[in-house]
Design a protein around this motif. Structure first.
Motif, PDB file in Angstrom:
ATOM      1  N   MET A   1       0.843  -1.197   0.000  1.00 54.66           N
ATOM      2  CA  MET A   1       0.000   0.000   0.000  1.00 54.66           C
ATOM      3  C   MET A   1       0.881   1.252   0.000  1.00 54.66           C
ATOM      4  N   ILE A   2       0.314   2.346  -0.505  1.00 54.83           N
ATOM      5  CA  ILE A   2       1.030   3.610  -0.445  1.00 54.83           C
ATOM      6  C   ILE A   2       1.165   4.032   1.007  1.00 54.83           C
ATOM      7  N   GLU A   3       2.342   4.458   1.417  1.00 58.17           N
ATOM      8  CA  GLU A   3       2.548   4.951   2.768  1.00 58.17           C
ATOM      9  C   GLU A   3       2.458   6.469   2.756  1.00 58.17           C
ATOM     10  N   PHE A   4       1.401   6.996   3.354  1.00 59.15           N
ATOM     11  CA  PHE A   4       1.262   8.435   3.445  1.00 59.15           C
ATOM     12  C   PHE A   4       2.121   8.920   4.619  1.00 59.15           C
ATOM     13  N   PRO A   5       3.045   9.838   4.389  1.00 55.69           N
ATOM     14  CA  PRO A   5       4.022  10.198   5.404  1.00 55.69           C
ATOM     15  C   PRO A   5       3.453  10.935   6.603  1.00 55.69           C
ATOM     16  N   ASN A   6       2.325  11.590   6.454  1.00 58.16           N
ATOM     17  CA  ASN A   6       1.718  12.276   7.582  1.00 58.16           C
ATOM     18  C   ASN A   6       0.223  12.374   7.345  1.00 58.16           C
ATOM     19  N   PRO A   7      -0.567  12.712   8.360  1.00 59.64           N
ATOM     20  CA  PRO A   7      -2.021  12.727   8.208  1.00 59.64           C
ATOM     21  C   PRO A   7      -2.526  13.660   7.115  1.00 59.64           C
ATOM     22  N   ASP A   8      -1.765  14.709   6.800  1.00 54.28           N
ATOM     23  CA  ASP A   8      -2.187  15.629   5.752  1.00 54.28           C
ATOM     24  C   ASP A   8      -2.199  14.972   4.379  1.00 54.28           C
ATOM     25  N   GLU A   9      -1.554  13.816   4.228  1.00 59.66           N
ATOM     26  CA  GLU A   9      -1.431  13.174   2.933  1.00 59.66           C
ATOM     27  C   GLU A   9      -2.452  12.055   2.709  1.00 59.66           C
ATOM     28  N   THR A  10      -3.311  11.767   3.672  1.00 57.97           N
ATOM     29  CA  THR A  10      -4.323  10.740   3.459  1.00 57.97           C
ATOM     30  C   THR A  10      -5.339  11.236   2.432  1.00 57.97           C
ATOM     31  N   PRO A  11      -5.994  10.324   1.719  1.00 58.49           N
ATOM     32  CA  PRO A  11      -7.023  10.765   0.763  1.00 58.49           C
ATOM     33  C   PRO A  11      -8.091  11.639   1.411  1.00 58.49           C
ATOM     34  N   CYS A  12      -8.558  11.266   2.593  1.00 62.15           N
ATOM     35  CA  CYS A  12      -9.578  12.073   3.260  1.00 62.15           C
ATOM     36  C   CYS A  12      -9.079  13.494   3.516  1.00 62.15           C
ATOM     37  N   ALA A  13      -7.836  13.610   3.975  1.00 55.55           N
ATOM     38  CA  ALA A  13      -7.272  14.939   4.230  1.00 55.55           C
ATOM     39  C   ALA A  13      -7.104  15.723   2.935  1.00 55.55           C
ATOM     40  N   LYS A  14      -6.689  15.039   1.879  1.00 54.77           N
ATOM     41  CA  LYS A  14      -6.531  15.696   0.579  1.00 54.77           C
ATOM     42  C   LYS A  14      -7.862  16.254   0.089  1.00 54.77           C
ATOM     43  N   ILE A  15      -8.912  15.442   0.192  1.00 52.14           N
ATOM     44  CA  ILE A  15     -10.222  15.871  -0.299  1.00 52.14           C
ATOM     45  C   ILE A  15     -10.767  17.000   0.559  1.00 52.14           C
ATOM     46  N   LYS A  16     -10.575  16.924   1.868  1.00 56.28           N
ATOM     47  CA  LYS A  16     -11.008  18.000   2.761  1.00 56.28           C
ATOM     48  C   LYS A  16     -10.330  19.309   2.394  1.00 56.28           C
ATOM     49  N   ALA A  17      -9.026  19.256   2.128  1.00 56.77           N
ATOM     50  CA  ALA A  17      -8.290  20.461   1.752  1.00 56.77           C
ATOM     51  C   ALA A  17      -8.759  20.992   0.401  1.00 56.77           C
ATOM     52  N   GLN A  18      -9.030  20.096  -0.536  1.00 52.07           N
ATOM     53  CA  GLN A  18      -9.541  20.524  -1.839  1.00 52.07           C
ATOM     54  C   GLN A  18     -10.845  21.306  -1.687  1.00 52.07           C
ATOM     55  N   ARG A  19     -11.744  20.767  -0.891  1.00 49.59           N
ATOM     56  CA  ARG A  19     -13.071  21.376  -0.774  1.00 49.59           C
ATOM     57  C   ARG A  19     -13.034  22.718  -0.050  1.00 49.59           C
ATOM     58  N   ALA A  20     -11.928  22.996   0.637  1.00 50.40           N
ATOM     59  CA  ALA A  20     -11.731  24.303   1.268  1.00 50.40           C
ATOM     60  C   ALA A  20     -11.053  25.293   0.317  1.00 50.40           C
ATOM     61  N   ASP A  21     -10.630  24.802  -0.841  1.00 51.83           N
ATOM     62  CA  ASP A  21      -9.919  25.623  -1.822  1.00 51.83           C
ATOM     63  C   ASP A  21     -10.930  26.288  -2.754  1.00 51.83           C
ATOM     64  N   PRO A  22     -10.981  27.623  -2.804  1.00 54.32           N
ATOM     65  CA  PRO A  22     -11.955  28.303  -3.664  1.00 54.32           C
ATOM     66  C   PRO A  22     -11.838  27.930  -5.139  1.00 54.32           C
ATOM     67  N   GLU A  23     -10.621  27.673  -5.630  1.00 58.51           N
ATOM     68  CA  GLU A  23     -10.457  27.333  -7.043  1.00 58.51           C
ATOM     69  C   GLU A  23     -11.076  25.964  -7.361  1.00 58.51           C
ATOM     70  N   PHE A  24     -10.886  25.020  -6.460  1.00 57.77           N
ATOM     71  CA  PHE A  24     -11.511  23.702  -6.618  1.00 57.77           C
ATOM     72  C   PHE A  24     -13.029  23.830  -6.549  1.00 57.77           C
ATOM     73  N   SER A  25     -13.508  24.536  -5.543  1.00 61.77           N
ATOM     74  CA  SER A  25     -14.955  24.685  -5.336  1.00 61.77           C
ATOM     75  C   SER A  25     -15.622  25.383  -6.509  1.00 61.77           C
ATOM     76  N   LYS A  26     -14.913  26.353  -7.094  1.00 63.78           N
ATOM     77  CA  LYS A  26     -15.473  27.074  -8.226  1.00 63.78           C
ATOM     78  C   LYS A  26     -15.732  26.141  -9.406  1.00 63.78           C
ATOM     79  N   ARG A  27     -14.807  25.202  -9.644  1.00 58.22           N
ATOM     80  CA  ARG A  27     -14.988  24.243 -10.742  1.00 58.22           C
ATOM     81  C   ARG A  27     -16.148  23.294 -10.457  1.00 58.22           C
ATOM     82  N   ILE A  28     -16.266  22.859  -9.217  1.00 58.85           N
ATOM     83  CA  ILE A  28     -17.379  21.988  -8.857  1.00 58.85           C
ATOM     84  C   ILE A  28     -18.708  22.720  -9.057  1.00 58.85           C
ATOM     85  N   ASP A  29     -18.766  23.970  -8.629  1.00 54.97           N
ATOM     86  CA  ASP A  29     -19.999  24.747  -8.766  1.00 54.97           C
ATOM     87  C   ASP A  29     -20.375  24.936 -10.237  1.00 54.97           C
TER      88      ASP A  29
END
Length: 233
Positions: A1-29
């Protein structure tokens, strides 16, 4: 399995950070608004942080499909993500003058998954961290993201002929469950496991309340398990 070096690198953390990003959210909208169109639209996202709007879509009596840049070409190997819509069902007049429903399957298709896996393969060959790669589907039944969380030896792609065959099987398997999001979630995970023999692709639902949920097959692969992503990083 991929070893994520810290909690910020887990898929859940990545997606949470994306959804807080205005540029990402703008594309979803934008893509949510585009669900009223009669064709698919989307974005590609390159490693340098640039988004490109994609609307080169084919809409036939049988299906809708969005043409994305060829991931096999060198100039496109830095594409690490794509977004696309599966639009609302609608009625139309076919070539024989008959009024018919156009009702698509609101879940990643084999072709969608293959494009994602080609991005994963490109990242591996280019020395890019595989946890940077993702694909998003925006639909009336829910918004989803897939990520690769397997071993590098589980990376596989498919030929055009294989995707055509898989596409027929996918339509046959999924069409009876197209109105039930939970059955679609189970269906695509079971299809990847059984029909595509594809391991290591994880499915996440991006919930309307801003939370995220990982969707997995249960241990005996007869149902799904839902694992709510932590609200903390």
């Amino acid at each position: 399995m991929i070893e994520f070096p810290n909690p910020d690198e887990t898929p859940c953390a990545k997606i949470k950070a994306q959804r807080a990003d205005p540029e990402f959210s703008k594309r979803i909208d934008t893509l949510k608004t585009n669900l009223n169109l009669k064709k698919e639209t989307g974005y590609t996202y390159r490693r340098n942080g640039t988004y490109t709007y994609e609307n080169n879509a084919n809409a036939t009596d049988e299906k809708n499909s969005l043409s994305l840049p060829n991931p096999l070409l060198q100039q496109n190997k830095n594409i690490i993500a794509y977004f696309h819509t599966h639009v609302k069902d609608f009625w139309y007049t076919d070539i024989n003058g008959e009024y018919r429903p156009k009702d698509g399957i609101k879940m990643f298709s084999p072709a969608d998954i293959n494009y994602f896996m080609q991005m994963v393969k490109n990242a591996k060959e280019g020395g890019i961290s595989l946890n940077e790669v993702f694909a998003v589907m925006v639909s009336p039944k829910g918004n989803y993201q897939i990520r690769f969380t397997g071993d590098i030896n589980q990376i596989k792609t498919f030929t055009d002929s294989q995707i055509t065959t898989l596409g027929v099987a996918f339509e046959r398997t999924m069409k009876w469950n197209k109105d039930d999001p939970k059955k679609l979630e189970y269906g695509i995970l079971k299809f990847m496991n059984d029909q595509m023999n594809l391991k290591g692709v994880s499915l996440y639902r991006m919930n309307a309340d801003g939370s995220n949920t990982e969707i997995k097959l249960d241990t005996i692969k007869t149902n799904i398990e839902e694992i709510k992503c932590s609200t903390k990083i």
